[in-house]
Each structure stands twice: as structure tokens, then as C-alpha cells.
Motif scaffolding. Structure first.
Motif, PDB file in Angstrom:
ATOM      1  N   THR A   1     -15.785   3.315  -2.224  1.00 15.03           N
ATOM      2  CA  THR A   1     -14.885   4.467  -2.356  1.00 15.03           C
ATOM      3  C   THR A   1     -13.509   3.976  -2.810  1.00 15.03           C
ATOM      4  OG1 THR A   1     -14.272   4.325  -0.028  1.00 15.03           O
ATOM      5  CG2 THR A   1     -16.074   5.823  -0.584  1.00 15.03           C
ATOM      6  N   VAL A   2     -12.750   4.880  -3.367  1.00 11.66           N
ATOM      7  CA  VAL A   2     -11.411   4.522  -3.832  1.00 11.66           C
ATOM      8  C   VAL A   2     -10.380   4.900  -2.768  1.00 11.66           C
ATOM      9  CG1 VAL A   2      -9.620   4.942  -5.571  1.00 11.66           C
ATOM     10  CG2 VAL A   2     -12.016   4.772  -6.259  1.00 11.66           C
ATOM     11  N   LEU A   3      -9.541   3.937  -2.427  1.00 12.46           N
ATOM     12  CA  LEU A   3      -8.445   4.155  -1.498  1.00 12.46           C
ATOM     13  C   LEU A   3      -7.182   4.186  -2.355  1.00 12.46           C
ATOM     14  CD1 LEU A   3      -7.472   4.201   1.497  1.00 12.46           C
ATOM     15  CD2 LEU A   3      -7.228   1.733   1.309  1.00 12.46           C
ATOM     16  N   SER A   4      -6.488   5.308  -2.374  1.00 13.76           N
ATOM     17  CA  SER A   4      -5.312   5.391  -3.232  1.00 13.76           C
ATOM     18  C   SER A   4      -4.117   5.912  -2.453  1.00 13.76           C
ATOM     19  CB  SER A   4      -5.591   6.300  -4.428  1.00 13.76           C
ATOM     20  OG  SER A   4      -5.800   7.619  -3.991  1.00 13.76           O
ATOM     21  N   GLY A   5      -2.944   5.637  -2.954  1.00 15.97           N
ATOM     22  CA  GLY A   5      -1.737   6.099  -2.295  1.00 15.97           C
ATOM     23  C   GLY A   5      -0.503   5.577  -2.983  1.00 15.97           C
ATOM     24  N   VAL A   6       0.598   5.632  -2.256  1.00 12.79           N
ATOM     25  CA  VAL A   6       1.879   5.152  -2.771  1.00 12.79           C
ATOM     26  C   VAL A   6       2.472   4.236  -1.717  1.00 12.79           C
ATOM     27  CG1 VAL A   6       4.233   5.823  -3.437  1.00 12.79           C
ATOM     28  CG2 VAL A   6       2.293   7.254  -4.118  1.00 12.79           C
ATOM     29  N   SER A   7       2.840   3.023  -2.111  1.00 17.09           N
ATOM     30  CA  SER A   7       3.540   2.143  -1.173  1.00 17.09           C
ATOM     31  C   SER A   7       5.028   2.250  -1.473  1.00 17.09           C
ATOM     32  CB  SER A   7       3.044   0.700  -1.292  1.00 17.09           C
ATOM     33  OG  SER A   7       3.512   0.119  -2.483  1.00 17.09           O
ATOM     34  N   ALA A   8       5.835   2.102  -0.421  1.00 18.88           N
ATOM     35  CA  ALA A   8       7.280   2.277  -0.564  1.00 18.88           C
ATOM     36  C   ALA A   8       8.025   1.126   0.088  1.00 18.88           C
ATOM     37  CB  ALA A   8       7.697   3.596   0.063  1.00 18.88           C
ATOM     38  N   LYS A   9       9.010   0.593  -0.635  1.00 19.66           N
ATOM     39  CA  LYS A   9       9.875  -0.465  -0.119  1.00 19.66           C
ATOM     40  C   LYS A   9      11.307  -0.097  -0.481  1.00 19.66           C
ATOM     41  CE  LYS A   9       6.931  -4.533  -0.549  1.00 19.66           C
ATOM     42  NZ  LYS A   9       6.739  -5.812  -1.197  1.00 19.66           N
ATOM     43  N   ALA A  10      12.240  -0.520   0.361  1.00 16.93           N
ATOM     44  CA  ALA A  10      13.648  -0.314   0.040  1.00 16.93           C
ATOM     45  C   ALA A  10      14.448  -1.458   0.654  1.00 16.93           C
ATOM     46  CB  ALA A  10      14.136   1.028   0.574  1.00 16.93           C
ATOM     47  N   ASP A  11      15.644  -1.671   0.136  1.00 20.42           N
ATOM     48  CA  ASP A  11      16.501  -2.742   0.650  1.00 20.42           C
ATOM     49  C   ASP A  11      17.256  -2.323   1.895  1.00 20.42           C
ATOM     50  OD1 ASP A  11      15.728  -4.389  -1.437  1.00 20.42           O
ATOM     51  OD2 ASP A  11      17.447  -3.864  -2.687  1.00 20.42           O
ATOM     52  N   ASP A  12      17.556  -1.018   1.997  1.00 18.86           N
ATOM     53  CA  ASP A  12      18.398  -0.540   3.083  1.00 18.86           C
ATOM     54  C   ASP A  12      18.244   0.975   3.194  1.00 18.86           C
ATOM     55  OD1 ASP A  12      20.272  -0.497   5.114  1.00 18.86           O
ATOM     56  OD2 ASP A  12      21.940  -1.199   3.888  1.00 18.86           O
ATOM     57  N   PHE A  13      18.809   1.552   4.258  1.00 17.84           N
ATOM     58  CA  PHE A  13      18.828   3.001   4.410  1.00 17.84           C
ATOM     59  C   PHE A  13      20.132   3.419   5.057  1.00 17.84           C
ATOM     60  CE2 PHE A  13      17.117   1.595   8.479  1.00 17.84           C
ATOM     61  CZ  PHE A  13      17.783   2.397   9.392  1.00 17.84           C
ATOM     62  N   ASN A  14      20.477   4.681   4.882  1.00 17.79           N
ATOM     63  CA  ASN A  14      21.628   5.273   5.563  1.00 17.79           C
ATOM     64  C   ASN A  14      21.203   6.597   6.151  1.00 17.79           C
ATOM     65  OD1 ASN A  14      23.990   3.528   5.121  1.00 17.79           O
ATOM     66  ND2 ASN A  14      23.441   3.840   2.971  1.00 17.79           N
ATOM     67  N   ILE A  15      21.677   6.869   7.358  1.00 20.81           N
ATOM     68  CA  ILE A  15      21.388   8.153   7.993  1.00 20.81           C
ATOM     69  C   ILE A  15      22.279   9.195   7.325  1.00 20.81           C
ATOM     70  CG2 ILE A  15      21.561   9.470  10.137  1.00 20.81           C
ATOM     71  CD1 ILE A  15      20.918   6.794  11.621  1.00 20.81           C
ATOM     72  N   ILE A  16      21.656  10.243   6.784  1.00 19.04           N
ATOM     73  CA  ILE A  16      22.450  11.282   6.120  1.00 19.04           C
ATOM     74  C   ILE A  16      22.562  12.549   6.967  1.00 19.04           C
ATOM     75  CG2 ILE A  16      22.274  10.437   3.760  1.00 19.04           C
ATOM     76  CD1 ILE A  16      19.976  12.377   3.271  1.00 19.04           C
TER      77      ILE A  16
END
Length: 135
Positions: free
Chosen positions: A107-122
Motif C-alpha cells: 500500500t502507499v503511505l503518503s503525507g507531508v513532512s514539516a520542519k522549521a528552524d524556529d517558531f513564535n507564539i502569535i
């Protein structure tokens, strides 16, 4: 082979956010990812931090961060652990990568991976409005 590959697809926040004009994502939960030793056992060393965010149509998007955000991570973890708040964050250098993998079952497992350097609470808002107001 000139087929258009997933790796050539450019994604941004509006592709994964609940609304296309969203400035950030709500954080559902947070977790640490630990390094493992040669035998596959977890060590006490944190490899990366993950914010599990609320994405489009209720899908969860785990966003991975380097260990340099430790203090901010602990702050957001404490806020989520101690109160019923909704915390929305935006990202520095968010990189979204679509993927599709073939499993052993075929079966195919698909998706989106996400990486970031930093975050800020908005934004931070209380989830429950059960506050008695005396008139």
C-alpha cells in the motif's frame, strides 16, 4: 522520464492550514524525539522537538524543530500542560515536503513532512468560556 515528481512540488502554509489565509497553526500537543543507541534503545538525548499542529480538515501536522528551540519548547509544553489554552504559532523557514512510500504490504503511505528552524507564539486564548459574570 520527465514526470512531475512530488519532490518538485512547492508547498507553503496555506496548503496545510485550516484556512488559506492563516498566519499560523494551532498547537495540539508537543513531544520530544530521542536519539537511539546501536541496539535501538532510546537514550536520554533529545534529537528534535515536535509541535503537533492542527491542519486542514482536522489533519495533524507534526512540525519538527532543532534542539536550539529547547527553552521555547519547554514554555509551550508548560502552558499546554497547565491550562486549557489554544496556542497558535507561526514558523521560521518552514519546509513542507510531500512524500509517498510503498509499504511492505504494497500500500502507499503518503503525507507531508514539516520542519522549521524556529517558531513564535502569535496568539494564546483560553478554550473554555465558562466564566460566571456577576451583574
Amino acid at each position: 522520464n520527465n514526470m512531475f515528481n512530488l519532490r518538485n512540488l512547492r508547498l507553503n502554509l496555506s496548503n496545510v492550514a485550516p484556512t488559506t489565509n492563516a498566519k499560523g497553526l494551532a498547537v495540539n500537543s508537543v513531544r520530544e524525539v530521542y536519539e537511539t543507541d546501536a541496539d535501538g534503545n532510546r537514550t536520554g538525548i533529545v534529537k528534535e522537538y515536535v509541535l503537533e499542529c492542527a491542519g486542514y480538515r482536522g489533519a495533524v501536522l507534526p512540525v519538527k524543530f532543532p534542539t536550539s528551540i529547547k527553552e521555547k519548547f519547554q514554555e509551550i509544553k508548560k502552558s499546554l500542560d497547565t491550562s486549557d489554552v489554544m496556542i497558535t504559532v507561526n514558523f521560521t523557514n518552514l519546509k513542507l515536503t510531500p512524500y509517498a512510500l510503498l509499504t511492505k504490504q504494497g500500500t502507499v503511505l503518503s503525507g507531508v513532512s514539516a520542519k522549521a528552524d524556529d517558531f513564535n507564539i502569535i496568539s494564546t486564548s483560553a478554550d473554555d468560556f465558562d466564566i460566571d459574570v456577576e451583574m
